[in-house]
Design a protein around this motif. Structure first.
Motif, PDB file in Angstrom:
ATOM      1  N   ASP A  57       1.017  -1.231  -0.018  1.00 59.05           N
ATOM      2  CA  ASP A  57       0.018   0.018  -0.113  1.00 59.05           C
ATOM      3  C   ASP A  57       0.899   1.325   0.021  1.00 59.05           C
ATOM      4  O   ASP A  57       0.592   2.367  -0.695  1.00 59.05           O
ATOM      5  CB  ASP A  57      -0.921   0.010   1.200  1.00 59.05           C
ATOM      6  N   VAL A  75       2.764   1.678  -3.643  1.00 59.87           N
ATOM      7  CA  VAL A  75       1.634   2.350  -4.403  1.00 59.87           C
ATOM      8  C   VAL A  75       1.422   3.842  -4.116  1.00 59.87           C
ATOM      9  O   VAL A  75       1.408   4.454  -5.075  1.00 59.87           O
ATOM     10  CB  VAL A  75       0.500   1.376  -4.451  1.00 59.87           C
ATOM     11  N   LYS A  90       6.072   1.696  -9.469  1.00 62.67           N
ATOM     12  CA  LYS A  90       5.566   0.805 -10.510  1.00 62.67           C
ATOM     13  C   LYS A  90       6.205  -0.676 -10.459  1.00 62.67           C
ATOM     14  O   LYS A  90       5.584  -1.600 -11.073  1.00 62.67           O
ATOM     15  CB  LYS A  90       5.703   1.217 -11.780  1.00 62.67           C
ATOM     16  N   GLN A 117      -2.136  -5.802  -6.482  1.00 65.41           N
ATOM     17  CA  GLN A 117      -2.232  -4.300  -6.669  1.00 65.41           C
ATOM     18  C   GLN A 117      -1.727  -3.852  -7.958  1.00 65.41           C
ATOM     19  O   GLN A 117      -1.558  -2.581  -8.182  1.00 65.41           O
ATOM     20  CB  GLN A 117      -1.627  -3.539  -5.385  1.00 65.41           C
ATOM     21  N   LEU A 122       1.527  -4.214  -9.383  1.00 65.94           N
ATOM     22  CA  LEU A 122       2.890  -3.800  -9.625  1.00 65.94           C
ATOM     23  C   LEU A 122       3.506  -5.015 -10.108  1.00 65.94           C
ATOM     24  O   LEU A 122       3.363  -6.217  -9.967  1.00 65.94           O
ATOM     25  CB  LEU A 122       3.376  -3.665  -8.298  1.00 65.94           C
TER      26      LEU A 122
END
Length: 507
Positions: free
Chosen positions: A123, A126, A131, A175, A177
């Motif tokens: 989290d 991000v 990235k 997420q 990545l």
């Protein structure tokens, strides 16, 4: 068995390994130089590195503690003689006793990582605008931060009793990545001090410390095979999008194994329909020909645009990669200046964070990452998916082309500008804001012919009102808003009437 059934079986076998007509890499440089850097990596620009392991228990001398803790007056990391005991040895003696009585492996049970939470970390990354994320797979000490099938000295069976790499990969992929991991283990051959009084020569710990040898002799065939098997285990189990290798990987003793690793990794990517990146360092030797993988500069930058994409790995803590005390850092704006400079020259920044032994990323590190993320939300269109402009910038300050150069550079000032390009827009980053009223962009004059397309509009990202500008013969002059200030770099967006074209191709 009919010919039809045989044909079908052969076809299914072929498809299970590689698509029809798909190339397969061979373990030779001619084949490996046909590799192409994937677009996702070219576009990413910013990733997070994570140095973490048992050295966070003593939290002294960062990740080099295991190298230095035995040094009662031995040679240093470059082989230079020293009559003085290392600071790590003195610290160890004061806090844990003599290394002969309290060896490095004693730290592993104390490395509990009881507060590690993969989701909280991802989290944060991000939010920081990263990235891709690259947790250390195994550092020079050889403690595997994953569920190794080769060594018992791993984070599932010991210490945290968790698959650190696996948990981070799982959450990062959820997420969106890209994920990578690093191997520093090749340099582990040079890591330990062997004396009969130390546990480094204990036969029961041989699978951790290996066989006693002179620190600076070339790695043996048996060691290289051990390194290769562990590297293949990490690669095949976790299938990273990016595989990062430290300086030991460069050494001549690894030449044949190095080519096999590259070929196996690229072929695994083909098999999985996965576009992969391998990072290597160019230290003392040139271990990989240009184009066969992605060059990584440790704590350094380039002084010019490079045609092939490259990477800088840099730590929030300067020379400190693993957590230690003190863990001194710069202002967030300094890392942003580095990011901008790197991207302007066709590079990517992998910025390291250092969790403590409990599995907590300290608040001061979090604050810097969040400030970077807030800045990228405003200015990211000039960073992500950009390519270099015809010139990288203007101003008096530039990087030195050497490893660790950024630890010695004086940085940037208000006369420094960096440029990038994205589609028909040019982005000019003012590296340090002062109280002047006008900014002059020397590369964008009407008669300089750096651009041949008319300027349509100039704006300041994050500023909602119009700004005044005029294109003169030798420069583009921008009037700054009244009482304008910013503690971090700012970005001017120059929109052209048509797409510019240069040697990097239209984008």
């Amino acid at each position: 068995m009919s010919k039809k059934i045989i044909f079908l079986a052969l076809t299914l076998f072929s498809l299970s390994n590689y698509s029809i007509g798909q190339k397969k890499y061979k373990a030779d440089w001619e084949s490996l130089k046909t590799y192409e850097i994937p677009q996702w990596y070219k576009d990413a620009k910013f990733g997070i590195f994570i140095h973490w392991g048992p050295t966070t228990v003593p939290a002294n001398n960062a990740e080099w503690y295991g190298f230095h803790m035995w040094n009662e007056g031995e040679v240093d990391a470059l082989g230079n003689p020293s009559k003085q005991a290392s600071s790590a040895y003195k610290f160890h003696k004061e806090n844990f006793g003599e290394p002969a009585d309290y060896g490095y492996t004693k730290f592993i049970p104390e490395f509990k990582a009881e507060n590690f939470n993969a989701k909280e970390w991802i989290d944060l990354f991000v939010e920081a605008g990263a990235k891709y994320v690259v947790p250390v797979g195994e550092h020079c000490d050889g403690f595997a931060m994953y569920n190794s099938k080769i060594t018992r000295w791993n984070s599932v069976d010991m210490g945290p009793k968790k698959d650190i790499v696996g948990e981070l990969f799982s959450e990062a992929r959820k997420q969106g990545l890209k994920v990578g991991t690093s191997s520093h283990y090749a340099y582990g051959w040079h890591w330990w001090t062997y004396k009969d009084k130390y546990e480094t020569t204990n036969p029961e710990l041989r699978d951790f410390y290996w066989d006693a040898h002179d620190r600076w002799e070339p790695a043996t065939e048996a060691w290289v095979k051990n390194w290769y098997n562990r590297t293949m285990d990490l690669m095949t189990q976790y299938q990273p999008d990016l595989f990062w290798f430290d300086l030991g990987f460069c050494e001549p003793a690894y030449e044949e194994a190095r080519k096999k690793i590259l070929a196996n990794y690229y072929n695994q990517g083909l098999k999985n329909n996965q576009e992969v990146v391998l990072n290597y360092k160019n230290i003392k030797w040139k271990p990989v020909p240009d184009g066969a993988a992605v060059l990584d500069l440790e704590s350094g930058k380039l002084d010019r645009i490079r045609e092939d994409v490259w990477q800088t790995d840099m730590s929030l803590g300067g020379w400190r990669w693993g957590y230690c005390e003190p863990y001194e850092m710069r202002e967030a704006g300094n890392y942003l200046q580095d990011l901008i400079d790197i991207v302007s020259k066709n590079g990517v920044l992998l910025l390291n964070v250092a969790p403590n032994k409990h599995g907590v990323i300290p608040d001061d590190q979090k604050a810097i990452l969040r400030e970077i993320g807030s800045w990228l939300k405003v200015n990211g269109e000039g960073i992500y998916e950009s390519v270099p402009f015809t010139v990288f910038g203007q101003g008096p300050n530039n990087a030195e082309m050497r490893m660790h150069a950024n630890l010695h550079e004086k940085g940037f000032n208000s006369d420094d500008i960096r440029y990038t390009k994205n589609k028909q827009n040019i982005y000019a980053f003012w590296m340090e804001v002062d109280n002047r009223n006008v900014i002059t962009l020397d590369a964008l004059g009407a008669e300089d012919r750096v651009i041949n397309d008319a300027i349509k509009k100039v704006s300041l990202l994050g500023y909602n009102s119009e700004i005044t500008w005029i294109q003169k013969k030798k420069e583009l002059v921008i009037q700054l808003p009244t009482n304008f200030s910013s503690k971090n770099p700012v970005c001017f967006k120059i929109e052209l009437e048509a797409m510019p074209s240069d040697i990097f191709g239209d984008k």
